[in-house]
Design an enzyme around this catalytic site. Structure first.
Site, PDB file in Angstrom:
ATOM      1  N   THR A  71       0.818  -1.229   0.000  1.00 52.11           N
ATOM      2  CA  THR A  71       0.000   0.000   0.000  1.00 52.11           C
ATOM      3  C   THR A  71       0.842   1.265   0.000  1.00 52.11           C
ATOM      4  O   THR A  71       0.287   2.366  -0.073  1.00 52.11           O
ATOM      5  CB  THR A  71      -0.921   0.021   1.234  1.00 52.11           C
ATOM      6  OG1 THR A  71      -0.113  -0.030   2.422  1.00 52.11           O
ATOM      7  CG2 THR A  71      -1.878  -1.163   1.210  1.00 52.11           C
ATOM      8  N   ASP A 130       3.836  -3.268  11.923  1.00 51.25           N
ATOM      9  CA  ASP A 130       3.115  -2.845  10.718  1.00 51.25           C
ATOM     10  C   ASP A 130       3.679  -1.515  10.204  1.00 51.25           C
ATOM     11  O   ASP A 130       3.987  -0.623  10.990  1.00 51.25           O
ATOM     12  CB  ASP A 130       1.628  -2.676  11.052  1.00 51.25           C
ATOM     13  CG  ASP A 130       0.733  -2.841   9.838  1.00 51.25           C
ATOM     14  OD1 ASP A 130       1.147  -2.413   8.753  1.00 51.25           O
ATOM     15  OD2 ASP A 130      -0.380  -3.376   9.992  1.00 51.25           O
ATOM     16  N   LYS A 142      -5.414  12.444   9.238  1.00 55.98           N
ATOM     17  CA  LYS A 142      -4.985  13.815   8.955  1.00 55.98           C
ATOM     18  C   LYS A 142      -5.965  14.515   8.016  1.00 55.98           C
ATOM     19  O   LYS A 142      -6.245  15.712   8.165  1.00 55.98           O
ATOM     20  CB  LYS A 142      -3.585  13.800   8.346  1.00 55.98           C
ATOM     21  CG  LYS A 142      -3.081  15.182   7.953  1.00 55.98           C
ATOM     22  CD  LYS A 142      -1.668  15.141   7.399  1.00 55.98           C
ATOM     23  CE  LYS A 142      -1.199  16.550   7.025  1.00 55.98           C
ATOM     24  NZ  LYS A 142       0.201  16.582   6.549  1.00 55.98           N
ATOM     25  N   ARG A 245     -16.405   0.813  39.848  1.00 55.54           N
ATOM     26  CA  ARG A 245     -17.588   1.516  40.361  1.00 55.54           C
ATOM     27  C   ARG A 245     -17.257   2.958  40.713  1.00 55.54           C
ATOM     28  O   ARG A 245     -18.012   3.870  40.440  1.00 55.54           O
ATOM     29  CB  ARG A 245     -18.139   0.795  41.592  1.00 55.54           C
ATOM     30  CG  ARG A 245     -18.877  -0.496  41.284  1.00 55.54           C
ATOM     31  CD  ARG A 245     -19.475  -1.060  42.555  1.00 55.54           C
ATOM     32  NE  ARG A 245     -20.450  -0.145  43.154  1.00 55.54           N
ATOM     33  CZ  ARG A 245     -20.859  -0.227  44.424  1.00 55.54           C
ATOM     34  NH1 ARG A 245     -20.352  -1.158  45.223  1.00 55.54           N
ATOM     35  NH2 ARG A 245     -21.756   0.635  44.889  1.00 55.54           N
ATOM     36  N   HIS A 306      -5.465  -0.714  53.998  1.00 56.76           N
ATOM     37  CA  HIS A 306      -5.140   0.659  53.612  1.00 56.76           C
ATOM     38  C   HIS A 306      -3.688   0.784  53.141  1.00 56.76           C
ATOM     39  O   HIS A 306      -2.966   1.705  53.533  1.00 56.76           O
ATOM     40  CB  HIS A 306      -5.443   1.631  54.745  1.00 56.76           C
ATOM     41  CG  HIS A 306      -6.894   1.706  55.083  1.00 56.76           C
ATOM     42  ND1 HIS A 306      -7.840   2.216  54.205  1.00 56.76           N
ATOM     43  CD2 HIS A 306      -7.580   1.307  56.181  1.00 56.76           C
ATOM     44  CE1 HIS A 306      -9.038   2.140  54.771  1.00 56.76           C
ATOM     45  NE2 HIS A 306      -8.903   1.589  55.953  1.00 56.76           N
ATOM     46  N   GLU A 358     -11.721  -8.905  52.484  1.00 58.70           N
ATOM     47  CA  GLU A 358     -12.167  -8.320  51.217  1.00 58.70           C
ATOM     48  C   GLU A 358     -11.627  -9.085  50.010  1.00 58.70           C
ATOM     49  O   GLU A 358     -12.356  -9.359  49.053  1.00 58.70           O
ATOM     50  CB  GLU A 358     -11.708  -6.860  51.131  1.00 58.70           C
ATOM     51  CG  GLU A 358     -12.395  -5.923  52.099  1.00 58.70           C
ATOM     52  CD  GLU A 358     -13.735  -5.436  51.585  1.00 58.70           C
ATOM     53  OE1 GLU A 358     -14.150  -5.861  50.497  1.00 58.70           O
ATOM     54  OE2 GLU A 358     -14.369  -4.627  52.284  1.00 58.70           O
ATOM     55  N   ASP A 505      16.129   9.195  70.720  1.00 62.61           N
ATOM     56  CA  ASP A 505      14.854   9.033  71.425  1.00 62.61           C
ATOM     57  C   ASP A 505      14.011   7.896  70.876  1.00 62.61           C
ATOM     58  O   ASP A 505      13.351   7.163  71.625  1.00 62.61           O
ATOM     59  CB  ASP A 505      14.064  10.342  71.448  1.00 62.61           C
ATOM     60  CG  ASP A 505      13.964  11.009  70.081  1.00 62.61           C
ATOM     61  OD1 ASP A 505      14.474  10.444  69.089  1.00 62.61           O
ATOM     62  OD2 ASP A 505      13.379  12.118  70.007  1.00 62.61           O
TER      63      ASP A 505
END
Length: 551
Positions: A71, A130, A142, A245, A306, A358, A505
């Site tokens: 092409t 390709d 374009k 969600r 968390h 969970e 400390d």
């Protein structure tokens, strides 16, 4: 020619993925469209009853070099790029005896699919880069003022309807399809760039070291950028897997994207049961999944809440590792995420059954364990991930840019106990050294400022995310001593700190709690103050010279 709707009379079709052509072909035939096509696409359209002109017949040049050249010809690209709103372009088309295209339908060689199928077969991968396809897509996009480009078979039903009705597409619609096409080719090129960057690194023969001083500051900066091992231009693409969600909070929208060159990673986890994964589920489960693999080949289980571990342990069996991890902080484990780097056994599943969880993520599940979890914990999200974490670069978005860094792993010289420096006290026995090594590996997973107490290859107290190290020490000790039915677990435990103690400390809090050894990076201007406090307490302290901040 008007830039508004116009009928589709002449069409160029060249697709690797033939899905949906049976929807498109009847509409093209009914509308009497002239169709130009290539190779296998032409043959498929002919089988569907269309009269097709082969590209080679149009160009007068045969497909050659194993189909690489077909092409890339002015008879094709002039017909795509001619702007028919310009009289001069229309005149040139007439003088050159070239017919313009109203519609270009193209999709590309499956480069990413080929990489996933066999990442090491470079010859096959290169063949799927390709050339002609992206050129046609970009040319049509374009020139979307007069040409419609379609790259997604999912759009064929709409396309067929508009062709059959003669309605065509408005300028705004053509622009939208062009935008989609540009995204398509950009993602395609980004995948190639990503693969090439991973497999074709800069060779040492191009290293300017030893060739004299750089000619300019720009040259020096360029070499400095090369030396990071990170790309000077970060070119990546991500494919939307599905919408979630919501994000961290209900008012935030969210989706999950996947790396097109990756397969069997955490993002492509197989869900074997439970509700749909949420944004927070993914964040926590990924953190847990990564943390357990810091200990491979030892059996490890992590409990995360968390994005922080509230339990992490090794065991002779996966069930034992889980019980030890859960015991660290049973209160926080409620509603947490469990990860294992070993297949989940029936015994482990039985232990998990009464605990509200969970997500659980593991490389596999014994059939009896999976059946028990599926039948008794219908909301539990059960994930199977077939391979350990493979990521090499972490990316964090900031306003207007990105921060990128190489992944923090437990692979620095200072992560090996053989390279630690004994800064205070006596050399510890082998069992204590192994607990220190465990604590040092585990601290990588804890958000800074991080302190972790460990005993018998299990975390017994974790202080994380505090804005000063003293509070993290107090939190680790408090959790060790308040979450096990009155047992003062801090006594005779070992402690790890992800970064140096700026003052004595924080270390003193651990000393007063009865810990017997500390491992920390060192490097503070007050190291000697800390060393003296530890020495005076009669306990041992090792310096690693390596830090593991995790923000």
């Amino acid at each position: 020619m008007s830039l508004s709707n116009h009928p589709i009379r002449r069409v160029l079709v060249s697709v690797y993925d033939k899905a949906g052509l049976d929807v498109l072909a009847p509409a093209l035939a009914q509308a009497g469209c002239a169709v130009v096509s290539t190779g296998s696409t032409a043959r498929q359209l002919s089988r569907l009853g269309l009269s097709v002109q082969e590209v080679s017949d149009l160009t007068g040049f045969p497909e050659s070099f194993d189909g690489k050249v077909k092409t890339l010809d002015p008879h094709i690209h002039a017909g795509i790029l001619a702007d028919r709103s310009k009289a001069d372009h229309v005149r040139q088309l007439r003088d050159l005896n070239i017919e313009p295209f109203d519609l270009v339908v193209v999709n590309l060689y499956p480069f990413a699919d080929t990489v996933r199928q066999d990442p090491d077969d470079q010859a096959a991968i290169i063949e799927k880069i390709d050339i002609g396809g992206p050129s046609m897509v970009r040319a049509a996009a374009k020139n979307s003022g007069t040409v419609l480009v379609v790259t997604d078979p999912a759009d064929y039903p709409l396309l067929a309807n508009r062709i059959s009705s003669g309605q065509g597409f408005s300028l705004a619609e053509r622009h939208w399809f062009a935008s989609k096409a540009f995204s398509y080719t950009a993602a395609y090129e980004a995948s190639i760039s990503q693969w090439a960057g991973n497999h074709w690194p800069r060779p040492e023969s191009l290293d300017v070291t030893g060739l004299g001083s750089p000619e300019s500051d720009d040259d020096a900066q360029g070499q400095e950028l090369e030396d990071t091992g990170l790309a000077t231009t970060l070119t990546r693409s991500w494919n939307m897997l599905h919408a979630l969600r919501y994000g961290e909070n209900p008012q935030q929208s969210a989706v999950i994207y996947t790396d097109p060159l990756s397969q069997d990673s955490f993002a492509q986890a197989e869900q074997l049961g439970g509700k749909a994964m949420s944004y927070n589920n993914y964040v926590d489960a990924d953190a847990a999944w990564r943390s357990v693999w810091d200990f491979a080949p030892h059996i490890a289980v992590a409990v995360v809440k968390h994005n922080n571990p509230c339990g992490l342990a090794l065991g002779e069996t996966v069930a034992q590792a889980h019980l030890k991890a859960h015991a660290c902080d049973p209160m926080s484990a409620y509603g947490g995420v469990i990860a294992s780097n070993s297949p989940v056994s029936l015994e482990m599943a039985q232990n998990i059954r009464p605990i509200f969880t969970e997500v659980i993520v593991a490389p596999d599940y014994d059939p009896e364990a999976l059946s028990l979890l599926q039948s008794t914990k219908t909301n539990l999200r059960i994930l199977k991930v077939r391979r350990p974490p493979q990521g090499t670069v972490q990316i964090h978005t900031i306003d207007g840019g990105l921060l990128a860094q190489s992944m923090d792993r437990i692979d620095a010289a200072g992560d090996d106990p053989r390279n630690w420096t004994l800064a205070a006290g006596q050399q510890v026995d082998e069992a204590t050294l192994m607990d220190l090594h465990f604590a040092w590996r585990a601290i990588r997973s804890v958000k800074s400022n991080a302190i972790l107490l460990a005993k018998d290859h299990a975390a017994v107290g974790i202080g994380m995310g505090q804005v000063n190290r003293v509070d993290s020490c107090r939190l680790a000790v408090d959790r060790a001593n308040s979450l096990a039915d009155g047992e003062r677990r801090a006594i005779d435990s070992v402690a790890a700190s992800d970064a140096f103690f700026p003052f004595a400390d924080g270390a003193q809090v651990l000393i007063d709690a009865g810990i017997k050894a500390i491992v920390q990076p060192g490097g503070s201007i007050r190291d000697q103050e800390v060393i003296e406090a530890v020495e005076q307490a009669g306990i041992s302290m090792y310096l690693t010279g390596t830090r593991h901040f995790f923000h």
